[in-house]
Design a protein around this motif. Sequence first.
Motif, PDB file in Angstrom:
ATOM      1  N   ASP A 169     -80.581 -19.640  78.349  1.00 53.06           N
ATOM      2  CA  ASP A 169     -79.283 -20.483  78.249  1.00 53.06           C
ATOM      3  C   ASP A 169     -78.906 -20.926  79.461  1.00 53.06           C
ATOM      4  O   ASP A 169     -78.298 -20.245  80.298  1.00 53.06           O
ATOM      5  CB  ASP A 169     -78.218 -19.891  77.402  1.00 53.06           C
ATOM      6  CG  ASP A 169     -77.161 -20.786  77.029  1.00 53.06           C
ATOM      7  OD1 ASP A 169     -77.195 -22.112  77.411  1.00 53.06           O
ATOM      8  OD2 ASP A 169     -76.271 -20.381  76.529  1.00 53.06           O
ATOM      9  N   HIS A 209     -71.109 -15.381  77.716  1.00 60.97           N
ATOM     10  CA  HIS A 209     -71.146 -14.697  76.645  1.00 60.97           C
ATOM     11  C   HIS A 209     -72.441 -13.911  76.795  1.00 60.97           C
ATOM     12  O   HIS A 209     -73.426 -14.078  77.480  1.00 60.97           O
ATOM     13  CB  HIS A 209     -71.302 -15.700  75.490  1.00 60.97           C
ATOM     14  CG  HIS A 209     -72.707 -16.750  75.596  1.00 60.97           C
ATOM     15  ND1 HIS A 209     -73.979 -16.590  75.432  1.00 60.97           N
ATOM     16  CD2 HIS A 209     -72.350 -17.965  75.937  1.00 60.97           C
ATOM     17  CE1 HIS A 209     -74.615 -17.538  75.761  1.00 60.97           C
ATOM     18  NE2 HIS A 209     -73.679 -18.423  76.137  1.00 60.97           N
ATOM     19  N   THR A 260     -74.277 -14.784  80.358  1.00 58.26           N
ATOM     20  CA  THR A 260     -74.421 -16.421  80.709  1.00 58.26           C
ATOM     21  C   THR A 260     -73.174 -16.103  81.882  1.00 58.26           C
ATOM     22  O   THR A 260     -71.995 -15.585  81.473  1.00 58.26           O
ATOM     23  CB  THR A 260     -74.305 -17.083  79.974  1.00 58.26           C
ATOM     24  OG1 THR A 260     -73.135 -17.202  79.285  1.00 58.26           O
ATOM     25  CG2 THR A 260     -75.475 -17.121  78.720  1.00 58.26           C
ATOM     26  N   GLU A 266     -71.018 -19.282  83.173  1.00 57.62           N
ATOM     27  CA  GLU A 266     -71.127 -20.781  83.054  1.00 57.62           C
ATOM     28  C   GLU A 266     -69.607 -21.441  83.061  1.00 57.62           C
ATOM     29  O   GLU A 266     -69.171 -22.006  82.076  1.00 57.62           O
ATOM     30  CB  GLU A 266     -71.554 -21.114  81.658  1.00 57.62           C
ATOM     31  CG  GLU A 266     -71.143 -20.459  80.427  1.00 57.62           C
ATOM     32  CD  GLU A 266     -71.823 -20.870  79.187  1.00 57.62           C
ATOM     33  OE1 GLU A 266     -71.808 -22.001  78.987  1.00 57.62           O
ATOM     34  OE2 GLU A 266     -72.238 -19.995  78.291  1.00 57.62           O
ATOM     35  N   GLU A 269     -74.678 -23.081  84.430  1.00 63.24           N
ATOM     36  CA  GLU A 269     -74.931 -21.666  83.807  1.00 63.24           C
ATOM     37  C   GLU A 269     -76.038 -21.296  84.076  1.00 63.24           C
ATOM     38  O   GLU A 269     -77.275 -21.770  84.404  1.00 63.24           O
ATOM     39  CB  GLU A 269     -75.159 -22.336  82.326  1.00 63.24           C
ATOM     40  CG  GLU A 269     -75.195 -21.088  81.432  1.00 63.24           C
ATOM     41  CD  GLU A 269     -75.157 -21.416  79.970  1.00 63.24           C
ATOM     42  OE1 GLU A 269     -75.426 -22.597  79.593  1.00 63.24           O
ATOM     43  OE2 GLU A 269     -74.719 -20.503  79.211  1.00 63.24           O
TER      44      GLU A 269
HETATM   45 MN    MN Z   1     -73.976 -20.458  77.123  1.00 62.65          MN
END
Ligand code: MN
Length: 464
Positions: A260, A343, A390, A392, A432
């Motif tokens: 991600d 997250h 992550t 971000e 991110e």
């Molecule tokens: Mn994310």
Amino acid sequence: MFDKQVYVNRRLNLRKKIRSGLILIPGNSESPMNYPSNTYRFRQDSNFLYFFGVDHPGFVGVIDIEDGKDCLYGNDFELDDIIWMGPQPTVNELGQKVGIPCTHPMKDLASTLQRAIRNGRKIHFLPQYRSENIIMLERLIGIHPSLISKYASVELIKAIVSLRSIKAPEEIAELDKAADVGYLMHTTNMRLAKPGITEQELVGAVEGVAIGKGYMPSFPIILSQNGETLHNHDHSQVLTSGRMLITDAGAEIGSHYASDFTRAFPVNGKFTEKQKGIYNIVLNTINKSIELCKPGVTYQSIHLEAAKVITAGLKDLGIMKGDVNEAVANGAHAMFFPHGLGHMMGLDVHDMEDLGEDYVGYDDEISRIDQFGTAFLRLGRRLQTGFVLTVEPGIYFVPALIEKWKNEKINSSFINYDKAEEYIGFGGIRLEDDVLITEKGCRLLGSKRIPITVEEIEAIVGKG
Ligand code: MN
Ligand code: GLY
């Protein structure tokens, strides 16, 4: 699929955490799009995948704590199916691959569960997000669909969160692979972006990188010049010189581990001074946040540090004012950074979110801060070696939010509204990266960081 011992060990570890009863984990079934045989791409349930490994529809796994047996329930294909689908493994063959010799046809599951219920044994199950499985649980154990979440086993949820939160070496290898595909998705996007191409053409190319490898995006791609809308799935605009483009996209590889990443860049490949000013604040914020990631530190504190870097940077540009610590304590930064810093990530891009965000991201020590912006932080608890998450941060100029706060004089001692209004139309910037918490600190996932500095971005965007 990993070696069968991985699944055997995962189930053994789960057994150690559950005192008694039966653990019931349904896999997913096919999900029709517009008529029964025209289905969405099959996606197995991540908890089922983690403990039972079988990536096929129509299975249920049962772990009996007292009798020490793990069993897999499912139906063998019949010749009629095989004519359409080609040769298929039997349930028993699949069970053997994940260390489960005990396999049964699905019709036997009801009697197993009814016997357990008659004997007063607890049946542990998880919150469910697919209606087919909610209805199946109602049929099997007699709990009304509206009560399935309420009666989900907290003991099981907590046990699974504690196991899945710490990534093992074989999982980290997969997450690195997913990150490398994410790198290709984003660098393809950067090379192809130029004024005149549509956002949708870029979405097609980015998604194509994953699909071309037999994978898929880990969530619907977010790609827009209106980056101030956090999850913008409208891709209808033509790229226009002078605007920024935000792209939030990652891959889910064959083993279902995810990546991600988000990058933002000027459509014409050259930052204006105004764009560079905001961009470099977000770049400093992501770098500072990654520096702070190490075992023992709460992610909530890193989120708040990120908010301070953003506030200090916006103060330098005259958009915010006053004492930085006070501004963050009052939540003033959330006008520009209205979401959480990150997250957990693993088999789900928002890992284990089906089990409940608070069980995954918070605990007895760290609870969610109930303040606009920080309230959306999905992960707040202390980081541990083996967590994958992550980072971000972002800065956005959301016209409706600026207007509301200005009219209601919210945090007016920390925000220069006239200056903020000059940025309406700027869009938003989010950066991110995915990190693994190591014993001493953290490292980025993937073999190379996606271009991120102003110089790296300007060297690649639009270069074909
Ligand atoms: Mn994310
Ligand atoms: N990348 C989308 C999200 O984290 O919500």
